[in-house]
Write a protein that holds these residues in place. Structure first.
Motif: not given
Length: 547
Positions: A336-337, A358-364, A369-370, A389-390
């Motif tokens: 989620g957002d 937990g990695t998908e949360g870190k990517i979000r 932040a970007r 993410e990029a």
């Protein structure tokens, strides 16, 4: 030849032996002596490298590539002396060395026993670097009476008697529990702990007594009488608002003087405590506060990110602000957002870790932040998540991911922009690894050089284009995606000297977005904050002023 201080603990664990050792090292330095600190751990793991952070907290890495106990982080932060492989040993390492020698035939057919073979191995470890410093401070993990620690205590007993008289002392930490019902401190646990030490041939010269309440003089006299130490060698250790108060607090209670008296060093050099007075001034006279979200997977145990928490504190000291670090479980917003959770923070930090959870949360978090122009610092896995993410959201590689996650799942699901590192250069040697290697000690470990782009933000932060930082990882960003990502604004601003391994990435056009493959937190100190953390907090301060 060094003088030795052996630091032991009794009654209960987690009394703060590591902090007391580090503070004593800092105080001896303040009096002009040179010091080195060591940790002897009774557990049977060869090192803490394969332990879960929930079991043992963070793994502290040295320049020469040792995975060690987090107490070595305290030692470095308080003394500034870089730890080495020879400053940390476990029962597992000791027994491993003994068994390797036995297999080689080094013992000439003798029966291998704890005494003398294991204890001799421990004594050899203690004596390494004996002629390099004035004081060697050796902390023994666990508490007296633990069955795992007996070989270490026996080795220390032998070591003390084999050295010239007056060259070794023993400092023992105990607990003085307070009984609210009777309104008094109880000294009996300390007496029993000292008796346990005496039963194995050791006697403390200095007693450090942890207590939540003031220790009356009559209680100190009682402890001295029944534990056979001088009254002025019974040192109270009270709870502190910050660990960095420890050197000044222990000095007020006379710890450094008691140690020097035990060695017969008179007159003792006067201490210069200016460094620690400045540290406390910066901590206690902050001129503002910033909120930093640490988005990780081991958030239930803050010791899992101990060095990061301390480095943020140091960054705050450099800017004379208080950093309120808040631990955010990355799994909260894997699907989620993250806005509801991350709104209101002035900066985002994504630390290292292992595994896909937990990695998908870190990517979000990196994406948030970007897009919001919030300062972002990604460390190790945190850098890799920023690259993924990029790749997904800027370069159009929709299934970008890490080879680590495919290995874990046993199926190919991602296009691996992060891959398993198979070889790298360490000094004059090429190191090669495969996925099937043992987990312990097989990562890219220790200090490596990096070359920075002259016009990059990170070169500006460091004030240099050549740096050396400590690593602990087995997966790397794949350089084959560099051109594709740089076209979308993700600059590879730091590389290994041979140009093969990405060390640092940053987003062009973002006020402060940096990902590093190494662990800068391991080199930060209260009196010398790491430049990345100092500037990261500065950027957070700028955001706080805009809110």
């Amino acid at each position: 030849m060094a003088r030795y201080v052996f630091i032991t603990g009794g009654v209960v664990s987690s009394l703060g032996k590591g902090l007391a050792s580090a503070a004593l090292g800092a105080l001896l330095q303040a009096r002009g002596f040179t010091v080195r600190l060591r940790k002897l751990d009774p557990y049977l793991n060869v090192d803490p490298g394969t332990m879960s952070p929930f079991e043992h907290g963070e793994v502290f890495v040295t320049d020469d590539g040792a995975e060690t106990d987090l107490d070595l982080g305290h030692y470095e932060r308080f003394t500034g002396v870089p730890a080495r492989k020879t400053d940390s040993v476990s029962s597992g390492r000791i027994y491993s060395n003994v068994l390797e020698k036995e297999r080689r035939g080094d013992y000439l057919g003798k029966t291998i026993q704890v005494v003398p073979h294991v204890t001799n191995e421990i004594k050899d470890f203690l004596a390494v670097g004996d002629d390099e410093v004035d004081f060697m401070l050796c902390e023994i993990g666990g508490t007296v009476g633990d069955i795992e620690g007996l070989p270490f205590f026996e080795a220390i007993r032998q070591f003390i008697h084999e050295r010239p008289r007056g060259q070794c002392i023993l400092m023992h930490l105990t607990l003085l529990p307070y009984l609210a019902a009777s309104g008094e401190l109880k000294t009996k646990p300390t007496q029993h702990s000292v008796k346990e030490l005496q039963s194995i041939g050791l006697a403390p010269d200095v007693l450090v007594c942890r207590s939540e309440h003031p220790i009356p003089e009559k209680e100190r006299a009682k402890i001295a009488l029944f534990c056979n130490v001088r009254p002025d060698a019974v040192i109270p250790a009270y709870d502190l608002k910050t660990i960095y108060e420890a050197p000044l607090a222990y000095h007020r209670e006379g710890l450094d003087q008691a140690v020097l008296d035990a060695f017969g060093i008179t007159p003792a050099p006067r201490p210069n405590l200016t460094r620690w007075e400045d540290v406390m001034d910066r901590l206690t006279h902050a001129e503002g506060q910033v909120r930093v979200a640490i988005v990780g997977k081991y958030t239930q145990l803050e010791d899992a990110y101990k060095s990061i928490a301390e480095a943020l504190t140091h960054g705050g000291m450099a800017n004379r602000v208080r950093v309120k670090a808040e631990w955010i479980d990355a799994e909260l917003f894997e699907t989620g957002d993250p806005t509801a959770v991350l709104e209101g923070f002035h900066a985002i930090l994504v630390p290292g870790g292992f595994g896909e959870r937990g990695t998908e949360g870190k990517i979000r978090a990196a994406q948030w932040a970007r897009e919001r122009k919030i300062p972002y610092l990604g460390i190790c896995l945190g850098m890799q998540m920023a690259v993924i993410e990029a790749a997904r959201n800027l370069a159009g590689i929709k299934n970008a991911g890490s080879e680590e996650f495919d290995h874990e799942a046993g199926a190919k699901r991602f296009e691996p922009v992060v891959y398993h590192l198979k070889e790298w250069v360490q000094g004059n040697y090429k190191v090669q690894r495969s996925v099937g290697d043992d987990k312990g000690g097989t990562m890219r470990l220790g200090a490596y050089d990096a070359a920075l782009k002259a016009d990059s933000l990170v070169a500006q932060v460091y004030g240099a284009t050549a740096i050396e930082e400590r690593h602990r990882h087995r997966y790397e960003v794949d350089i084959r995606y560099r051109e594709q990502l740089e076209e979308k604004g993700l600059c590879f601003s730091g590389m290994s000297p041979d140009g093969r391994l990405p060390e640092i990435v940053e987003h062009k056009g973002h006020p402060w977005f940096i990902g590093v493959q190494f662990h800068p937190e391991l080199k930060s100190k209260p009196f010398k904050p790491h430049p990345l953390f100092a500037d990261f907090v500065r950027a957070a301060v700028e955001v706080s002023r805009l809110v």
